[in-house]
Design a protein around this motif. Structure first.
Motif, mmCIF file in Angstrom:
data_model
loop_
_atom_site.group_PDB
_atom_site.id
_atom_site.type_symbol
_atom_site.label_atom_id
_atom_site.label_comp_id
_atom_site.label_asym_id
_atom_site.label_seq_id
_atom_site.Cartn_x
_atom_site.Cartn_y
_atom_site.Cartn_z
ATOM 1 N N CYS A 10 0.640 -1.390 -0.179
ATOM 2 C CA CYS A 10 -0.169 0.391 0.048
ATOM 3 C C CYS A 10 0.699 1.338 -0.008
ATOM 4 O O CYS A 10 0.778 2.289 -0.624
ATOM 5 N N LEU A 11 1.906 1.099 0.900
ATOM 6 C CA LEU A 11 2.935 2.441 1.204
ATOM 7 C C LEU A 11 3.836 2.910 -0.580
ATOM 8 O O LEU A 11 4.282 3.463 -0.942
ATOM 9 N N SER A 12 3.201 1.635 -1.508
ATOM 10 C CA SER A 12 4.532 1.980 -2.304
ATOM 11 C C SER A 12 3.827 2.289 -3.497
ATOM 12 O O SER A 12 4.494 1.771 -4.695
ATOM 13 N N GLY A 13 2.773 2.538 -3.279
ATOM 14 C CA GLY A 13 1.393 1.972 -4.958
ATOM 15 C C GLY A 13 0.814 0.958 -4.895
ATOM 16 O O GLY A 13 0.834 1.454 -6.450
ATOM 17 N N ARG A 14 1.647 -0.062 -4.876
ATOM 18 C CA ARG A 14 0.741 -1.038 -5.379
ATOM 19 C C ARG A 14 -0.074 -1.634 -4.217
ATOM 20 O O ARG A 14 -0.436 -3.310 -3.910
ATOM 21 N N GLN A 15 -1.377 -0.881 -3.698
ATOM 22 C CA GLN A 15 -2.117 -1.618 -2.864
ATOM 23 C C GLN A 15 -2.822 -3.280 -3.486
ATOM 24 O O GLN A 15 -4.148 -3.509 -2.869
ATOM 25 N N GLN A 16 -3.504 -2.946 -4.980
ATOM 26 C CA GLN A 16 -4.070 -4.519 -5.152
ATOM 27 C C GLN A 16 -3.257 -5.243 -4.575
ATOM 28 O O GLN A 16 -3.744 -6.302 -4.885
ATOM 29 N N LEU A 17 -1.673 -5.271 -4.648
ATOM 30 C CA LEU A 17 -1.177 -6.870 -3.744
ATOM 31 C C LEU A 17 -1.367 -6.386 -2.333
ATOM 32 O O LEU A 17 -0.836 -7.636 -1.536
ATOM 33 N N CYS A 18 -2.015 -5.572 -1.515
ATOM 34 C CA CYS A 18 -2.527 -5.638 -0.044
ATOM 35 C C CYS A 18 -2.987 -7.143 0.371
ATOM 36 O O CYS A 18 -3.899 -7.579 -0.217
ATOM 37 N N ALA A 19 -2.702 -7.990 1.322
ATOM 38 C CA ALA A 19 -2.838 -9.245 1.883
ATOM 39 C C ALA A 19 -4.123 -8.322 2.163
ATOM 40 O O ALA A 19 -5.296 -9.669 2.728
ATOM 41 N N GLY A 20 -4.786 -7.630 2.918
ATOM 42 C CA GLY A 20 -5.753 -7.229 3.880
ATOM 43 C C GLY A 20 -6.559 -6.514 3.064
ATOM 44 O O GLY A 20 -7.702 -5.900 3.269
ATOM 45 N N ALA A 21 -6.770 -7.185 2.038
ATOM 46 C CA ALA A 21 -7.807 -5.752 0.231
ATOM 47 C C ALA A 21 -9.093 -6.324 0.825
ATOM 48 O O ALA A 21 -9.692 -7.771 0.949
ATOM 49 N N GLU A 22 -10.154 -5.842 0.379
ATOM 50 C CA GLU A 22 -10.661 -5.987 0.726
ATOM 51 C C GLU A 22 -11.847 -6.456 -1.017
ATOM 52 O O GLU A 22 -11.748 -4.683 -1.167
ATOM 53 N N GLY A 23 -12.579 -7.807 -1.127
ATOM 54 C CA GLY A 23 -13.122 -7.014 -2.523
ATOM 55 C C GLY A 23 -13.976 -7.057 -2.563
ATOM 56 O O GLY A 23 -15.240 -7.379 -1.359
ATOM 57 N N MET A 24 -14.883 -6.681 -3.793
ATOM 58 C CA MET A 24 -16.248 -5.354 -3.652
ATOM 59 C C MET A 24 -17.027 -6.862 -3.672
ATOM 60 O O MET A 24 -18.205 -6.749 -3.229
ATOM 61 N N ILE A 25 -16.670 -8.485 -3.916
ATOM 62 C CA ILE A 25 -17.536 -9.170 -4.172
ATOM 63 C C ILE A 25 -17.562 -10.517 -3.113
ATOM 64 O O ILE A 25 -18.418 -11.598 -3.520
ATOM 65 N N ILE A 26 -16.275 -10.515 -2.735
ATOM 66 C CA ILE A 26 -16.183 -11.415 -1.465
ATOM 67 C C ILE A 26 -16.881 -10.409 -0.218
ATOM 68 O O ILE A 26 -15.805 -9.896 -0.075
#
Length: 585
Positions: free
Chosen positions: A101-117
């Motif tokens: 997230c801090l490097s601008g690649r938030q898509q790789l965040c392990a705690g990311a929340e999926g839109m339909i997950i």
């Protein structure tokens, strides 16, 4: 009074969509509420309806290519206002404090929340997302047809950006389907000479209409001659650029798109100058919802290094990959498994930085399981370590049943940790009966605000791990540190794998306790986790030459008053190397 959203949901696996009303719950301060104007249909929606990845929950409202107008803005949302038209993709939230997230690649965040997950998506009249995932649309874009840009569109643009394709390049696109048709339009607008390779000659006219200057029948007898004529010769050196193997199930490695690029003089695309070569771009099987590492093209985030403060930037990103075919876990991308080191001092922080750790958890009194470190220690560790800095908030050792006085101490310690530069906190409270103490945890989370949060191994001391995990998810905590309820991780592997499967991407499960550079790879491969936690310590002999053996200064130092344990940069490097080998094998 609760607000009711109206949508269309599948009530069971493979079910038809029927009208469905639902309560989205209380709006979080970092969220925005979007009134849906249009929503694209993606094959990933069908996969979720059919539970192809083993993580669907029903009723399920699909839809992750959303265009709409903001009608509510949370008090912590940045850069957006009521009336802004925005686009939403596969993600609905991320932690904003981890290394990706801090490097601008938030898509790789392990705690990311999926839109339909584990939540409802855009096939509804309204949807909520964290502000950083709502991308403001230029006025020139047609809202009725822009939704797919936040899915297939960013997927196609990612390799163009990754390879540094220039307007002077010749670019071939193999496969003129759901993604290929977008690639033709993008590359033509980019100024490239575009060749479409298709096994369906009937698509030739449409391919040229979309932007192809040449069309090659990939199954015809003239294919080799056409390739040579266009500058793509089989004798030229070939290499593969792998942009991320996101799936490791039965569909792993499907070559969904293949592009040939001719690099000219002074190429910045990674090619040899004035040499022609073929570049194979491998994209994941479920391309429709994966955006590549340059998915942040629309708007790059800016932050204060080391402080986890994302300012007014936003970025559309690739989602967490779905579980492996066995349904055990959401797997991470290539070598980007987060490595967290448990430390108790500045020397260990230096070793973590030297060894390549992504994040550290700072504690005092590690022999007691860790307690809150001093403000001075936090500030010094922040000074020498630039990665993620988590600070444990624990006023004492022993159990996790805290008094009101102890809770007040913890609330003050959170403020001190934030002021000293911590990115996140590590907490855990239990009731006398062994359940998660939601009341006290909610007070701690409110004090943390938008800081990253881990629930520590108090989780392992709870009476029911599954029930505890669900409550932690409800609280909104990003990750759980656990040994699977066992004395150490090697003994808890079966339970950890079950937790990862049950979590289905809603929370990150991070093994910790008994993890070493020797067993870390096997743990990752067996459980499919996206984050690992270890101390990687070695014995350090003090410099004293005089020893008073008649007394000691602590319970844990009786055996050796003049030696201690610190993190080892070499052990951390070996752990990092083992993780790399584990995910690329």
């Amino acid at each position: 009074m609760s607000e009711i959203f109206h949508g269309w949901a599948a009530k069971e696996q493979g079910g038809k969509l029927t009208e469905f009303d639902f309560d989205p719950g209380k709006m979080r301060p970092e969220q925005v509420q979007v009134k849906v104007e249009s929503c694209g249909i993606c094959h990933s929606d069908l996969s979720m309806i059919d539970n192809d990845w083993g993580m669907s929950q029903y009723p399920l409202v699909p839809g992750h290519e959303v265009i709409g107008m903001i009608e509510k803005v949370g008090e912590q949302a940045k850069g957006l206002k009521v009336g802004d038209r925005v686009g939403l993709g596969w993600f609905a939230g991320s932690c904003l404090s981890c290394q990706p997230c801090l490097s601008g690649r938030q898509q790789l965040c392990a705690g990311a929340e999926g839109m339909i997950i584990g939540r409802h998506g855009g096939f509804a009249d309204k949807v909520r997302v964290n502000w950083e995932w709502a991308i403001k649309l230029p006025e020139a874009l047609d809202p009725a047809s822009s939704g797919p840009l936040f899915c297939g569109g960013i997927t196609v643009f990612a390799p163009i950006a990754d390879l540094g394709v220039k307007p002077t390049d010749r670019v071939g696109v193999i496969g003129i389907g759901g993604l290929g048709h977008l690639a033709l339009q993008f590359l033509n607008a980019w100024g490239c000479q575009v060749t479409a390779f298709t096994s369906s000659p009937s698509k030739a006219a449409e391919a040229k209409k979309l932007g192809a200057h040449h069309v090659v029948d990939s199954k015809g007898d003239e294919t080799k001659r056409d390739r040579q004529h266009l500058g793509f010769h089989p004798r030229h050196r070939e290499r593969t650029v792998r942009l991320g193997r996101l799936h490791r199930g039965a569909r792993t490695g499907r070559q969904a798109a293949l592009c040939w690029c001719r690099a000219g003089a002074g190429s910045s695309a990674g090619f040899l100058s004035d040499r022609r070569q073929e570049i194979h771009i491998r994209l994941p099987a479920r391309l429709a919802h994966h955006g590549g590492d340059h998915a942040g093209f629309l708007r790059a985030p800016r932050h204060r290094p080391g402080h986890g403060n994302l300012r007014h930037g936003r970025c559309e990103r690739r989602p967490r990959p779905p579980p492996r075919g066995q349904g055990a876990s959401p797997h991470c991308i290539e070598t980007l498994i987060m490595l967290e080191i448990c430390i108790d001092g500045v020397s260990s922080a230096r070793a973590a930085a030297e060894g390549g750790a992504d994040r550290v958890e700072l504690c005092a009194n590690l022999p007691e399981g860790g307690t809150t470190p001093s403000a001075g220690m936090i500030r010094e560790v922040r000074r020498v370590f630039e990665g993620g800095l988590m600070v444990i908030i624990r006023p004492r050792g022993y159990d996790f049943l805290y008094s009101e006085d102890e809770l007040e101490v913890m609330l003050h310690d959170i403020a001190v940790a934030r002021d000293a530069g911590a990115d996140g906190i590590v907490i855990g409270c239990l009731t006398a009966e062994g359940h998660v103490d939601s009341v006290r945890c909610e007070r701690l989370l409110a004090a943390a605000g938008n800081m990253d949060v881990t629930f520590h191994r108090a989780f392992d001391m709870s009476c029911d791990l599954g029930q505890a995990m669900e409550e932690i998810i409800r609280l909104g905590v990003r990750r759980i540190l656990t040994s699977g309820g066992m004395p150490d991780v090697p003994q808890g592997i079966p339970a950890i794998a079950d937790l990862v499967k049950a979590a289905a991407g809603r929370v990150s499960i991070m093994p910790g306790g008994g993890v070493t550079e020797d067993n870390i790879a096997g743990i990752v491969r067996t459980t499919g986790v996206c984050e690992m936690h270890l101390s990687a310590r070695h014995r350090v002999q003090g410099g004293m030459t005089f020893f008073n053996r008649n007394c000691s200064m602590g319970v844990y130092s009786k055996s050796d008053e003049y030696a201690w344990r610190e993190a080892s940069a070499e052990k951390i490097r070996l752990a990092k190397q083992a993780l790399t080998e584990a995910v690329t094998r």
